[in-house]
Design a protein around this motif. Structure first.
Motif, PDB file in Angstrom:
ATOM      1  N   TYR A  88      36.841  29.933  49.043  1.00 43.67           N
ATOM      2  CA  TYR A  88      38.049  29.129  49.718  1.00 43.67           C
ATOM      3  C   TYR A  88      38.868  28.729  48.469  1.00 43.67           C
ATOM      4  CZ  TYR A  88      40.749  25.706  51.995  1.00 43.67           C
ATOM      5  OH  TYR A  88      41.904  25.032  52.613  1.00 43.67           O
ATOM      6  N   ARG A  89      38.455  28.469  47.441  1.00 42.34           N
ATOM      7  CA  ARG A  89      39.188  27.765  46.575  1.00 42.34           C
ATOM      8  C   ARG A  89      39.674  28.739  45.411  1.00 42.34           C
ATOM      9  NH1 ARG A  89      41.103  23.194  44.000  1.00 42.34           N
ATOM     10  NH2 ARG A  89      41.123  23.288  41.678  1.00 42.34           N
ATOM     11  N   TYR A  90      38.832  29.708  45.230  1.00 37.54           N
ATOM     12  CA  TYR A  90      39.517  30.594  44.057  1.00 37.54           C
ATOM     13  C   TYR A  90      39.776  32.083  44.499  1.00 37.54           C
ATOM     14  CZ  TYR A  90      37.440  26.752  41.233  1.00 37.54           C
ATOM     15  OH  TYR A  90      37.219  25.583  40.532  1.00 37.54           O
ATOM     16  N   VAL A  91      39.153  32.801  45.634  1.00 42.91           N
ATOM     17  CA  VAL A  91      39.340  34.021  45.640  1.00 42.91           C
ATOM     18  C   VAL A  91      40.195  34.309  47.154  1.00 42.91           C
ATOM     19  CG1 VAL A  91      38.235  36.049  46.054  1.00 42.91           C
ATOM     20  CG2 VAL A  91      36.918  34.394  44.780  1.00 42.91           C
ATOM     21  N   PRO A  92      41.339  34.957  46.950  1.00 44.16           N
ATOM     22  CA  PRO A  92      42.331  35.301  47.939  1.00 44.16           C
ATOM     23  C   PRO A  92      41.403  36.234  49.184  1.00 44.16           C
ATOM     24  CG  PRO A  92      43.277  35.733  45.829  1.00 44.16           C
ATOM     25  CD  PRO A  92      41.827  35.559  45.602  1.00 44.16           C
ATOM     26  N   LYS A  93      41.893  36.054  50.389  1.00 39.12           N
ATOM     27  CA  LYS A  93      41.175  36.925  51.283  1.00 39.12           C
ATOM     28  C   LYS A  93      41.278  38.288  51.027  1.00 39.12           C
ATOM     29  CE  LYS A  93      41.440  33.497  55.176  1.00 39.12           C
ATOM     30  NZ  LYS A  93      42.030  33.217  56.571  1.00 39.12           N
ATOM     31  N   ASP A  94      42.521  38.909  50.583  1.00 37.57           N
ATOM     32  CA  ASP A  94      42.521  40.167  50.683  1.00 37.57           C
ATOM     33  C   ASP A  94      42.374  40.806  49.125  1.00 37.57           C
ATOM     34  OD1 ASP A  94      44.590  38.859  49.364  1.00 37.57           O
ATOM     35  OD2 ASP A  94      46.392  39.849  50.144  1.00 37.57           O
ATOM     36  N   ALA A  95      41.602  39.966  48.442  1.00 32.11           N
ATOM     37  CA  ALA A  95      41.411  40.527  46.920  1.00 32.11           C
ATOM     38  C   ALA A  95      40.419  41.573  47.110  1.00 32.11           C
ATOM     39  CB  ALA A  95      41.142  39.409  46.225  1.00 32.11           C
ATOM     40  N   SER A  96      40.302  42.621  46.359  1.00 35.29           N
ATOM     41  CA  SER A  96      39.068  43.520  46.157  1.00 35.29           C
ATOM     42  C   SER A  96      38.467  43.343  44.943  1.00 35.29           C
ATOM     43  CB  SER A  96      39.752  45.026  46.332  1.00 35.29           C
ATOM     44  OG  SER A  96      40.621  45.174  45.397  1.00 35.29           O
ATOM     45  N   LEU A  97      37.185  43.806  45.048  1.00 35.17           N
ATOM     46  CA  LEU A  97      36.369  43.621  43.619  1.00 35.17           C
ATOM     47  C   LEU A  97      35.571  44.958  43.601  1.00 35.17           C
ATOM     48  CD1 LEU A  97      35.792  41.715  41.485  1.00 35.17           C
ATOM     49  CD2 LEU A  97      34.056  40.697  42.589  1.00 35.17           C
ATOM     50  N   GLY A  98      35.662  45.875  42.708  1.00 39.78           N
ATOM     51  CA  GLY A  98      35.059  46.946  42.540  1.00 39.78           C
ATOM     52  C   GLY A  98      33.803  46.686  41.949  1.00 39.78           C
ATOM     53  N   LEU A  99      32.421  47.251  42.370  1.00 38.34           N
ATOM     54  CA  LEU A  99      31.124  46.837  41.678  1.00 38.34           C
ATOM     55  C   LEU A  99      30.678  48.346  41.390  1.00 38.34           C
ATOM     56  CD1 LEU A  99      29.805  44.055  44.025  1.00 38.34           C
ATOM     57  CD2 LEU A  99      30.720  44.082  41.537  1.00 38.34           C
ATOM     58  N   GLU A 100      30.898  49.185  40.480  1.00 38.40           N
ATOM     59  CA  GLU A 100      30.667  50.401  39.942  1.00 38.40           C
ATOM     60  C   GLU A 100      29.253  50.143  39.195  1.00 38.40           C
ATOM     61  OE1 GLU A 100      33.727  52.678  38.440  1.00 38.40           O
ATOM     62  OE2 GLU A 100      34.957  52.526  40.115  1.00 38.40           O
ATOM     63  N   LEU A 101      28.170  50.053  39.874  1.00 41.58           N
ATOM     64  CA  LEU A 101      26.880  49.979  39.082  1.00 41.58           C
ATOM     65  C   LEU A 101      26.056  50.863  39.306  1.00 41.58           C
ATOM     66  CD1 LEU A 101      26.575  46.105  40.115  1.00 41.58           C
ATOM     67  CD2 LEU A 101      27.470  46.914  37.994  1.00 41.58           C
ATOM     68  N   ASP A 102      25.219  51.447  38.385  1.00 37.59           N
ATOM     69  CA  ASP A 102      24.370  52.591  38.392  1.00 37.59           C
ATOM     70  C   ASP A 102      22.818  51.730  37.885  1.00 37.59           C
ATOM     71  OD1 ASP A 102      26.117  54.727  39.143  1.00 37.59           O
ATOM     72  OD2 ASP A 102      26.534  54.707  36.794  1.00 37.59           O
ATOM     73  N   ALA A 103      21.856  52.097  38.863  1.00 36.95           N
ATOM     74  CA  ALA A 103      20.738  51.468  38.480  1.00 36.95           C
ATOM     75  C   ALA A 103      19.798  52.581  37.815  1.00 36.95           C
ATOM     76  CB  ALA A 103      19.666  51.428  39.848  1.00 36.95           C
ATOM     77  N   ASP A 104      19.260  52.406  36.638  1.00 32.27           N
ATOM     78  CA  ASP A 104      18.615  53.170  35.586  1.00 32.27           C
ATOM     79  C   ASP A 104      16.989  52.600  35.403  1.00 32.27           C
ATOM     80  OD1 ASP A 104      17.991  55.111  34.088  1.00 32.27           O
ATOM     81  OD2 ASP A 104      19.010  54.440  32.409  1.00 32.27           O
ATOM     82  N   PHE A 105      16.262  53.077  36.358  1.00 26.35           N
ATOM     83  CA  PHE A 105      14.796  52.492  36.143  1.00 26.35           C
ATOM     84  C   PHE A 105      13.925  53.244  35.079  1.00 26.35           C
ATOM     85  CE2 PHE A 105      15.834  51.098  40.432  1.00 26.35           C
ATOM     86  CZ  PHE A 105      15.394  49.641  40.432  1.00 26.35           C
ATOM     87  N   ASP A 106      13.452  52.455  34.376  1.00 23.98           N
ATOM     88  CA  ASP A 106      12.512  52.913  33.353  1.00 23.98           C
ATOM     89  C   ASP A 106      11.369  53.545  33.830  1.00 23.98           C
ATOM     90  OD1 ASP A 106      10.901  53.471  31.239  1.00 23.98           O
ATOM     91  OD2 ASP A 106      11.332  51.647  30.101  1.00 23.98           O
ATOM     92  N   ARG A 107      11.136  54.765  33.741  1.00 24.43           N
ATOM     93  CA  ARG A 107       9.974  55.606  34.302  1.00 24.43           C
ATOM     94  C   ARG A 107       8.800  55.809  33.268  1.00 24.43           C
ATOM     95  NH1 ARG A 107      14.631  57.208  36.996  1.00 24.43           N
ATOM     96  NH2 ARG A 107      14.418  57.064  39.166  1.00 24.43           N
ATOM     97  N   SER A 108       8.919  55.169  32.033  1.00 18.53           N
ATOM     98  CA  SER A 108       7.919  55.461  31.257  1.00 18.53           C
ATOM     99  C   SER A 108       6.682  54.746  31.809  1.00 18.53           C
ATOM    100  CB  SER A 108       8.184  54.793  29.869  1.00 18.53           C
ATOM    101  OG  SER A 108       8.333  53.481  30.000  1.00 18.53           O
TER     102      SER A 108
END
Length: 470
Positions: A251-271
């Motif tokens: 409510y205080r900091y983030v506008p309703k129409d703002a967008s936020l991209g989360l481009e994250l890749d999971a890279d699990f160690d398989r050793s």
């Protein structure tokens, strides 16, 4: 070729004026408490009062490192309040081993296992990969993304230290902050991480040191709380407070129409080593959560991964050296402080200074929570719990409320102190990003911590009683 002089690393840190005054006042209070006759206080209690006052002043001013004060408390109790005391006193004194035992208290074993699992999660990249997977459903709308960031941070913080969780999440968030326009949105996202980490830490016994301090104090009184029992008491508060914090920050900091991209890749160690770590860590958490079914204490379960990870060489000597040993020493000092206060009768004397029975129960609980939040805002959360939990448990005797509830309340209240950069390491990490003005941290800390304090003091005891948890 030139080499740095090895002497450069031997220089002692220069104390600040506050630290100098803290040391002087601590020594003065220690000596004065020993020399001045105090009505109604036995010699053993007077010696413990001297140690207690010294610990308060050293912890508040950080005149010496917090863990050094904890070690000093143990040593002084052995030299002044044990069967090996240098000064004779009337009455039977406890063996020195009872104070040294704080260093191997079952709660220390619980935290040792939690720390090793947390470090392993970071070593094998499990924390970051899990965060990446769990954040994917929240991509897009900025307020929804903020909820996702806070939820994942709180969940990780339940089993990984608040500081490590905050550092991990900021590694994820820093690129996101750079893509946001400067101003309030960046501040809100940067604030969300430490707030959620502090809130999430209250959810389990291994989430934050004050929880361990309260557990040890309760166990000393024969009122142990299981791992799942602690969660039953703390998670409802955690969830309500997390949702309120998200609403306030959004409510205080983030506008309703703002967008936020989360481009994250999971890279699990398989050793093989990583897979074995996943199995050991997962089994440990499962055993913690099913303690009522198998009956193995959470402390014993916490020591199992220490043996398994070291024996299989999934974790080694270098990993042991990187553990948060100063935190474990600080917790041990708090346990020893509580032991000494109880043995010496200092708790009874201190409680008797105020007519607590004349205060309404709700006001008394609110006062305890407020003192804990206020003190933990300016000194370490662990140091605050070390000082207040033993006194609060003694105060609870004879009151129309379960002693366990009081111990848990004081521990949880310590984690609600998040109004200053110095209040907690997650706050310091957020402040270091340059995106969080101190004024905004103070505002959010007062609003969120204040709301949590009111819930904790006025609502949660009723909820716990209605649910039959106490």
């Amino acid at each position: 070729m030139s080499f740095a002089s090895p002497r450069s690393s031997r220089r002692l840190p220069i104390p600040t004026p506050v630290q100098r005054w803290g040391l002087l006042l601590g020594v003065f209070a220690f000596v004065a408490a020993l020399l001045v006759e105090i009505p109604g206080l036995e010699p053993a209690g007077q010696r413990m009062l001297a140690i207690f006052l010294l610990a308060i002043l050293l912890w508040v001013t950080e005149a010496i490192p917090l863990y050094a004060t904890a070690a000093l408390v143990i040593l002084l109790e052995v030299l002044m309040l044990s069967d090996q005391a240098l000064m004779a006193t009337a009455g039977k004194l406890p063996p020195a081993a009872s104070y040294f035992a704080a260093l191997a208290n079952p709660v220390i074993m619980l935290f040792l296992g939690g720390f090793l699992i947390a470090d392993g999660a970071h070593k094998y990249g499990l924390d970051r990969s899990l965060a990446a997977i769990m954040l994917r459903p929240f991509a897009g709308n900025a307020r929804r993304s903020l909820l996702g960031l806070m939820t994942i941070t709180a969940l990780l913080s339940m089993f990984v230290s608040n500081t490590a969780t905050t550092a991990t999440m900021f590694a994820v968030v820093i690129p996101i902050l750079a893509a946001l326009p400067g101003g309030r949105a960046r501040t809100g996202v940067a604030l969300a991480i430490p707030v959620a980490a502090n809130i999430g830490g209250i959810g389990t016994p291994v989430g934050t040191p004050p929880n361990a301090i309260a557990l040890a104090a309760l166990q000393a009184q024969g009122q142990g709380v299981s791992f799942i029992g602690w969660m039953a008491l703390a998670v409802p508060l955690m969830l309500i407070l997390l949702l309120f914090a998200w609403w306030f920050l959004a409510y205080r900091y983030v506008p309703k129409d703002a967008s936020l991209g989360l481009e994250l890749d999971a890279d699990f160690d398989r050793s093989p080593a990583a897979i074995l770590f996943y199995v050991i860590a997962g089994t440990t958490i499962l055993l913690w959560l099913t303690e009522p079914l198998h009956g193995i204490s959470s402390s014993t379960v916490g020591f199992m991964p220490v043996v398994a990870l070291l024996a299989t060489q999934v974790m080694g000597a270098d990993d042991l050296r990187r553990l948060q040993w100063p935190v474990l020493w600080l917790v041990a000092g708090g346990i020893a402080l509580g032991t000494g206060i109880g043995y010496s009768g200092l708790d009874v004397w201190l409680i008797g200074l105020v007519a607590w029975e004349t205060l309404p129960l709700a006001l008394l609980l609110l006062l305890l929570v407020a003192i804990a939040v206020g003190l933990a805002t300016v000194i370490s959360h662990s140091a605050t719990a070390n000082l207040l939990v033993p006194l609060a448990l003694s105060l609870a005797v004879g009151l129309p409320i379960d002693t366990t509830a009081v111990g848990v309340m004081v521990a949880l209240a310590c984690s609600l102190a998040m109004a200053l950069p110095i209040s907690t390491p997650p706050n310091a990490l957020a402040y270091a990003t340059g995106e969080v003005p101190t004024s905004e941290m103070i505002l959010s800390g007062i609003v969120i911590g204040g709301f949590g304090a009111l819930l904790l003091a006025l609502l949660m005891p009723t909820v716990w009683g209605a649910l039959g948890l106490l």
